[in-house]
Design a protein around this motif. Structure first.
Motif, PDB file in Angstrom:
ATOM      1  N   GLU A  32      45.543  38.551 121.275  1.00  0.00           N
ATOM      2  CA  GLU A  32      45.811  37.645 122.336  1.00  0.00           C
ATOM      3  C   GLU A  32      44.931  36.185 122.084  1.00  0.00           C
ATOM      4  O   GLU A  32      45.363  35.248 122.648  1.00  0.00           O
ATOM      5  CB  GLU A  32      45.441  38.034 123.783  1.00  0.00           C
ATOM      6  CG  GLU A  32      46.224  39.225 124.119  1.00  0.00           C
ATOM      7  CD  GLU A  32      45.883  39.987 125.404  1.00  0.00           C
ATOM      8  OE1 GLU A  32      44.498  39.860 125.713  1.00  0.00           O
ATOM      9  OE2 GLU A  32      46.536  40.651 125.810  1.00  0.00           O
ATOM     10  N   ALA A  33      43.698  36.389 121.339  1.00  0.00           N
ATOM     11  CA  ALA A  33      43.307  35.133 120.984  1.00  0.00           C
ATOM     12  C   ALA A  33      43.578  34.213 119.889  1.00  0.00           C
ATOM     13  O   ALA A  33      43.091  33.037 119.634  1.00  0.00           O
ATOM     14  CB  ALA A  33      41.751  35.578 120.801  1.00  0.00           C
ATOM     15  N   GLY A  34      44.884  34.865 119.466  1.00  0.00           N
ATOM     16  CA  GLY A  34      45.434  33.973 118.208  1.00  0.00           C
ATOM     17  C   GLY A  34      44.736  34.427 116.884  1.00  0.00           C
ATOM     18  O   GLY A  34      45.079  33.708 115.758  1.00  0.00           O
ATOM     19  N   LEU A  35      43.875  35.256 116.676  1.00  0.00           N
ATOM     20  CA  LEU A  35      43.306  35.783 115.632  1.00  0.00           C
ATOM     21  C   LEU A  35      44.012  36.949 114.993  1.00  0.00           C
ATOM     22  O   LEU A  35      43.684  38.170 114.990  1.00  0.00           O
ATOM     23  CB  LEU A  35      41.711  36.178 115.730  1.00  0.00           C
ATOM     24  CG  LEU A  35      40.788  35.157 116.646  1.00  0.00           C
ATOM     25  CD1 LEU A  35      39.605  35.730 117.057  1.00  0.00           C
ATOM     26  CD2 LEU A  35      40.587  33.926 115.616  1.00  0.00           C
ATOM     27  N   TYR A  36      45.250  36.376 114.419  1.00  0.00           N
ATOM     28  CA  TYR A  36      46.238  37.557 113.976  1.00  0.00           C
ATOM     29  C   TYR A  36      45.736  38.175 112.647  1.00  0.00           C
ATOM     30  O   TYR A  36      45.858  39.533 112.629  1.00  0.00           O
ATOM     31  CB  TYR A  36      47.352  36.589 113.560  1.00  0.00           C
ATOM     32  CG  TYR A  36      47.934  36.048 114.888  1.00  0.00           C
ATOM     33  CD1 TYR A  36      48.194  36.643 116.146  1.00  0.00           C
ATOM     34  CD2 TYR A  36      48.003  34.422 114.807  1.00  0.00           C
ATOM     35  CE1 TYR A  36      48.680  36.224 117.135  1.00  0.00           C
ATOM     36  CE2 TYR A  36      48.494  33.931 115.963  1.00  0.00           C
ATOM     37  CZ  TYR A  36      48.613  34.452 117.076  1.00  0.00           C
ATOM     38  OH  TYR A  36      49.070  34.138 118.197  1.00  0.00           O
ATOM     39  N   ASP A  37      44.985  37.670 111.917  1.00  0.00           N
ATOM     40  CA  ASP A  37      44.558  38.390 110.601  1.00  0.00           C
ATOM     41  C   ASP A  37      43.656  39.434 111.000  1.00  0.00           C
ATOM     42  O   ASP A  37      43.687  40.812 110.637  1.00  0.00           O
ATOM     43  CB  ASP A  37      43.993  37.633 109.589  1.00  0.00           C
ATOM     44  CG  ASP A  37      45.100  36.522 108.872  1.00  0.00           C
ATOM     45  OD1 ASP A  37      46.254  37.056 108.906  1.00  0.00           O
ATOM     46  OD2 ASP A  37      44.639  35.526 108.414  1.00  0.00           O
ATOM     47  N   SER A  38      42.481  39.222 111.891  1.00  0.00           N
ATOM     48  CA  SER A  38      41.770  40.239 112.554  1.00  0.00           C
ATOM     49  C   SER A  38      42.422  41.166 113.231  1.00  0.00           C
ATOM     50  O   SER A  38      42.032  42.619 113.083  1.00  0.00           O
ATOM     51  CB  SER A  38      40.749  39.347 113.220  1.00  0.00           C
ATOM     52  OG  SER A  38      40.005  38.640 112.638  1.00  0.00           O
ATOM     53  N   ALA A  39      43.565  40.812 113.950  1.00  0.00           N
ATOM     54  CA  ALA A  39      44.450  41.890 114.671  1.00  0.00           C
ATOM     55  C   ALA A  39      44.946  42.992 113.802  1.00  0.00           C
ATOM     56  O   ALA A  39      45.066  44.054 113.941  1.00  0.00           O
ATOM     57  CB  ALA A  39      45.306  41.230 115.490  1.00  0.00           C
ATOM     58  N   ILE A  40      45.411  42.496 112.438  1.00  0.00           N
ATOM     59  CA  ILE A  40      46.046  43.132 111.559  1.00  0.00           C
ATOM     60  C   ILE A  40      45.091  44.317 111.051  1.00  0.00           C
ATOM     61  O   ILE A  40      45.391  45.390 110.886  1.00  0.00           O
ATOM     62  CB  ILE A  40      46.613  42.497 110.400  1.00  0.00           C
ATOM     63  CG1 ILE A  40      47.800  41.542 111.077  1.00  0.00           C
ATOM     64  CG2 ILE A  40      47.076  43.419 109.343  1.00  0.00           C
ATOM     65  CD1 ILE A  40      48.165  40.479 109.994  1.00  0.00           C
ATOM     66  N   LYS A 103      45.994  29.799 122.906  1.00  0.00           N
ATOM     67  CA  LYS A 103      45.454  28.346 123.339  1.00  0.00           C
ATOM     68  C   LYS A 103      45.548  27.484 121.978  1.00  0.00           C
ATOM     69  O   LYS A 103      45.943  26.312 122.263  1.00  0.00           O
ATOM     70  CB  LYS A 103      43.956  28.510 123.773  1.00  0.00           C
ATOM     71  CG  LYS A 103      44.072  29.371 125.148  1.00  0.00           C
ATOM     72  CD  LYS A 103      42.735  29.408 125.821  1.00  0.00           C
ATOM     73  CE  LYS A 103      42.911  30.146 127.219  1.00  0.00           C
ATOM     74  NZ  LYS A 103      41.814  30.994 127.358  1.00  0.00           N
ATOM     75  N   HIS A 104      45.365  27.912 120.803  1.00  0.00           N
ATOM     76  CA  HIS A 104      45.476  26.785 119.768  1.00  0.00           C
ATOM     77  C   HIS A 104      46.703  26.300 119.709  1.00  0.00           C
ATOM     78  O   HIS A 104      46.934  25.233 119.467  1.00  0.00           O
ATOM     79  CB  HIS A 104      44.904  27.867 118.261  1.00  0.00           C
ATOM     80  CG  HIS A 104      45.322  26.989 117.375  1.00  0.00           C
ATOM     81  ND1 HIS A 104      44.487  25.865 116.673  1.00  0.00           N
ATOM     82  CD2 HIS A 104      46.102  26.989 116.115  1.00  0.00           C
ATOM     83  CE1 HIS A 104      45.152  25.422 115.756  1.00  0.00           C
ATOM     84  NE2 HIS A 104      46.117  26.048 115.304  1.00  0.00           N
ATOM     85  N   VAL A 105      47.617  27.460 119.716  1.00  0.00           N
ATOM     86  CA  VAL A 105      49.034  26.919 119.394  1.00  0.00           C
ATOM     87  C   VAL A 105      49.350  25.940 120.620  1.00  0.00           C
ATOM     88  O   VAL A 105      50.158  24.909 120.410  1.00  0.00           O
ATOM     89  CB  VAL A 105      50.050  28.321 119.285  1.00  0.00           C
ATOM     90  CG1 VAL A 105      51.257  27.975 119.514  1.00  0.00           C
ATOM     91  CG2 VAL A 105      49.751  28.922 117.990  1.00  0.00           C
ATOM     92  N   THR A 106      48.975  26.327 121.744  1.00  0.00           N
ATOM     93  CA  THR A 106      49.483  25.245 122.924  1.00  0.00           C
ATOM     94  C   THR A 106      48.729  24.093 122.827  1.00  0.00           C
ATOM     95  O   THR A 106      49.693  22.964 123.078  1.00  0.00           O
ATOM     96  CB  THR A 106      48.773  25.814 124.395  1.00  0.00           C
ATOM     97  OG1 THR A 106      49.722  27.254 124.366  1.00  0.00           O
ATOM     98  CG2 THR A 106      49.422  25.072 125.368  1.00  0.00           C
ATOM     99  N   ARG A 107      47.753  23.913 122.218  1.00  0.00           N
ATOM    100  CA  ARG A 107      47.109  22.655 122.005  1.00  0.00           C
ATOM    101  C   ARG A 107      47.672  21.760 120.999  1.00  0.00           C
ATOM    102  O   ARG A 107      47.941  20.519 120.828  1.00  0.00           O
ATOM    103  CB  ARG A 107      45.497  22.945 121.552  1.00  0.00           C
ATOM    104  CG  ARG A 107      44.630  22.963 122.841  1.00  0.00           C
ATOM    105  CD  ARG A 107      43.287  22.882 122.485  1.00  0.00           C
ATOM    106  NE  ARG A 107      42.859  24.041 121.373  1.00  0.00           N
ATOM    107  CZ  ARG A 107      42.193  25.272 121.385  1.00  0.00           C
ATOM    108  NH1 ARG A 107      42.348  25.736 122.778  1.00  0.00           N
ATOM    109  NH2 ARG A 107      42.001  25.910 120.532  1.00  0.00           N
ATOM    110  N   GLN A 108      48.231  22.677 119.900  1.00  0.00           N
ATOM    111  CA  GLN A 108      48.780  21.956 118.548  1.00  0.00           C
ATOM    112  C   GLN A 108      50.273  21.449 119.149  1.00  0.00           C
ATOM    113  O   GLN A 108      50.540  20.355 118.751  1.00  0.00           O
ATOM    114  CB  GLN A 108      49.054  23.062 117.510  1.00  0.00           C
ATOM    115  CG  GLN A 108      47.424  23.450 116.804  1.00  0.00           C
ATOM    116  CD  GLN A 108      46.794  22.161 115.990  1.00  0.00           C
ATOM    117  OE1 GLN A 108      46.213  21.835 116.699  1.00  0.00           O
ATOM    118  NE2 GLN A 108      47.371  21.892 115.025  1.00  0.00           N
ATOM    119  N   ILE A 109      50.786  21.919 120.070  1.00  0.00           N
ATOM    120  CA  ILE A 109      52.140  21.495 120.751  1.00  0.00           C
ATOM    121  C   ILE A 109      52.028  20.112 121.198  1.00  0.00           C
ATOM    122  O   ILE A 109      52.369  19.347 120.953  1.00  0.00           O
ATOM    123  CB  ILE A 109      52.939  22.672 121.470  1.00  0.00           C
ATOM    124  CG1 ILE A 109      53.317  23.712 120.686  1.00  0.00           C
ATOM    125  CG2 ILE A 109      54.081  21.965 122.192  1.00  0.00           C
ATOM    126  CD1 ILE A 109      54.057  24.884 121.371  1.00  0.00           C
TER     127      ILE A 109
END
Length: 144
Positions: A32-40, A103-109
């Protein structure tokens, strides 16, 4: 003596269950925080200690979603850094379909859209008209 062995077995079982639960919760939190590698990593740890078919199935789906988002995020950030903003936006929106909380993705958009809006001005000089290209492509220059 049998009671001691039974107590040890119960403690080990409880520890494994708690560890699995903590890893699963951490995996969701990281995702949910966008930390996908840590989630994996967290979800993979769940698979190491659990053989329940339902848990394994759900955890594998979580890993696939995190891998997909991680791959798209790396490519989108690379496109953003290379000034290919339109391509980056498409990839960022693909991530938001999986994780609307990123949130990172939203800011980047928002950054991409802001940059693309600024780059729509036609520039001219003595004998040239320059049309800025969207999404980081090369400008179109007409010499008169």
């Amino acid at each position: 003596m049998k009671k001691i062995y039974l107590l040890i077995l119960i403690l080990i079982s409880a520890t494994l269950t708690f560890s699995q639960s903590a890893d699963h919760k951490n995996g969701i939190k990281y995702f949910e925080a966008g930390l996908y590698d840590s989630a994996i990593i967290a979800f993979t740890n769940v698979l190491k200690v659990n053989s329940n078919s339902k848990v394994v199935k759900v955890t594998k789906l979580n890993i696939e979603a995190a891998k997909k988002c991680s791959t798209k995020l790396k490519q989108a950030d690379a496109d953003f850094n290379s000034h290919f903003y339109a391509k980056a936006i498409d990839l960022y929106y693909g991530i938001l379909k999986e994780n609307p909380n990123d949130k990172h993705v939203t800011r980047q958009i928002e950054k991409c859209n802001s940059i693309l809006k600024k780059d729509t001005h036609i520039k001219s000089s003595n004998n040239k008209i320059i049309f800025p290209a969207a999404g980081g492509m090369e400008n179109l220059t007409i010499t008169t």
